[in-house]
Design an enzyme around this catalytic site. Structure first.
Site, PDB file in Angstrom:
ATOM      1  N   LYS A   1      69.985  41.584 144.226  1.00 17.39           N
ATOM      2  CA  LYS A   1      69.905  40.534 142.846  1.00 17.39           C
ATOM      3  C   LYS A   1      68.765  40.713 142.484  1.00 17.39           C
ATOM      4  CE  LYS A   1      71.033  37.604 147.385  1.00 17.39           C
ATOM      5  NZ  LYS A   1      70.741  37.097 148.397  1.00 17.39           N
TER       6      LYS A   1
ATOM      7  N   ASP B   1      69.039  28.283 146.940  1.00 15.25           N
ATOM      8  CA  ASP B   1      69.706  29.433 148.167  1.00 15.25           C
ATOM      9  C   ASP B   1      70.262  27.771 148.375  1.00 15.25           C
ATOM     10  OD1 ASP B   1      70.793  31.018 148.876  1.00 15.25           O
ATOM     11  OD2 ASP B   1      69.005  31.688 149.770  1.00 15.25           O
TER      12      ASP B   1
ATOM     13  N   GLN C   1      65.999  36.077 152.621  1.00 14.60           N
ATOM     14  CA  GLN C   1      67.631  37.365 153.351  1.00 14.60           C
ATOM     15  C   GLN C   1      67.938  36.554 154.731  1.00 14.60           C
ATOM     16  OE1 GLN C   1      69.904  38.318 150.820  1.00 14.60           O
ATOM     17  NE2 GLN C   1      71.177  38.734 152.048  1.00 14.60           N
TER      18      GLN C   1
HETATM   19  N1  GUN Z   1      72.665  36.303 153.184  1.00 11.08           N
HETATM   20  C1  GUN Z   1      74.518  36.260 152.621  1.00 11.08           C
HETATM   21  N2  GUN Z   1      74.733  35.446 151.728  1.00 11.08           N
HETATM   22  C2  GUN Z   1      73.336  34.817 151.935  1.00 11.08           C
HETATM   23  C3  GUN Z   1      73.257  34.085 151.269  1.00 11.08           C
HETATM   24  O1  GUN Z   1      73.796  33.941 149.904  1.00 11.08           O
HETATM   25  N3  GUN Z   1      71.897  33.524 150.843  1.00 11.08           N
HETATM   26  C4  GUN Z   1      70.455  34.531 152.010  1.00 11.08           C
HETATM   27  N4  GUN Z   1      69.450  34.215 151.513  1.00 11.08           N
HETATM   28  N5  GUN Z   1      71.386  35.445 152.386  1.00 11.08           N
HETATM   29  C5  GUN Z   1      72.494  35.857 152.772  1.00 11.08           C
END
Ligand code: GUN
Length: 289
Positions: free
Chosen positions: A53, A120, A97
């Site tokens: 990311k 998110d 996350q």
């Molecule tokens: N863990 C796996 N996929 C995601 C996501 O799209 N967002 C977040 N915050 N954690 C994740």
């Protein structure tokens, strides 16, 4: 016939230029788009996702700040950290996350992030808007990426029978809502651990999306001819033939490509789309700030 590959890497790449232009427009208005990523503990998979990311942020000109938090953190402390970024006008997006340590209440964490910084789309305000058929909020990244992959096939989704394996907060549930929404108009079945007759449901599905994280769960014999397969799963399995000692596999048997018309690769399908949609959401939050 072998299925065409729904190449998430190249589709995501094709979106980069437009996003860079939007970031540049914001810079002209003295707005430096800024995403804060909070990583709790040292889960190796999460570390890789977060790193990817950050790399993409850098590529697009988005400022990113990684906040590493010890797995010993307690709920109040984590909420306090979020509050600080909620109050910081120079931060446009906040992402915590997942997964979090068991003692942390993830739903409370999602509620704590301001809806307008909730890149998110997990805050109940944003999810509530989605349930009401209002696409003006922030929509979760992986479901958004999957819709884009489906649109890239050029096939109409209206009236198609779509099956979603998995009912998670992050993928399955919001995706099911999106697919059945006015304008997309698929007929959706959600398959979960208590579903009876999974094989039959899969065999009748024009679109099959698996997000359960069980390697090779979906068998090639379950796939309907000429269907579209989206494989969200990404698991490591032991493989003595590989130098590394393991292979990366999805939820769906690879040989399903002999039956389907479109299929996503693993890796390189859904993963890059999730990241690019996170970037889009972050830029949107910045534009709306
Ligand atoms: N863990 C796996 N996929 C995601 C996501 O799209 N967002 C977040 N915050 N954690 C994740």
């Amino acid at each position: 016939m072998v299925a065409s590959v729904l190449d998430g890497t190249s589709i995501a790449k094709g979106l980069e230029r437009g996003l860079i232009a939007r970031v540049d427009n914001l810079i002209k208005k003295s707005i430096i788009t800024h995403l804060v990523v909070i990583l709790v503990g040292d889960n190796p998979a999460s570390e890789i996702y977060v790193k990817n990311k950050q790399i993409m942020c850098q590529k697009l000109g988005i400022k990113s700040t990684l906040v590493n938090v010890s797995s010993d953190v307690v709920q109040d402390e984590l909420e306090q950290i979020i509050e600080e970024f909620n109050d910081d006008d120079e931060v446009h997006g906040i992402l915590v996350q997942s997964p979090l340590p068991k003692k942390i209440d993830e739903l409370k964490i999602a509620s704590k992030i301001l809806p307008r910084k909730d890149v998110d789309g997990f805050n109940p305000v944003n999810l509530g808007r989605l349930v009401q058929g209002d696409t003006g909020g922030i929509i979760p990244c992986t479901p958004l990426g999957i819709i884009q992959l489906l649109e890239n096939t050029g096939e109409t989704l209206e009236g198609k029978r779509a099956t979603v394996l998995g009912r998670s907060r992050i993928v399955g549930m919001p995706l099911s809502i999106l697919l059945s929404m006015k304008g997309i108009d698929a007929t959706v079945t959600i398959v979960h651990s208590k579903t009876v007759g999974i094989e039959k449901i899969c065999r009748e599905s024009d679109i099959l999306i698996s997000a359960i994280g069980v390697p090779n769960f979906v068998k090639t014999e379950w796939i309907k001819d000429n269907s579209i397969i989206i494989d969200v799963g990404i698991s490591r399995i032991e493989d003595r033939n590989k130098k590394s000692g393991y292979s990366i596999v999805g939820d769906v048997e690879k040989s399903a490509n002999r039956v389907a018309s479109w299929i996503t690769p693993v890796p390189g399908g859904v993963g890059p789309m999730t990241i690019i949609k996170l970037m889009e959401n972050t830029i949107r939050c910045s534009e709306l700030s």
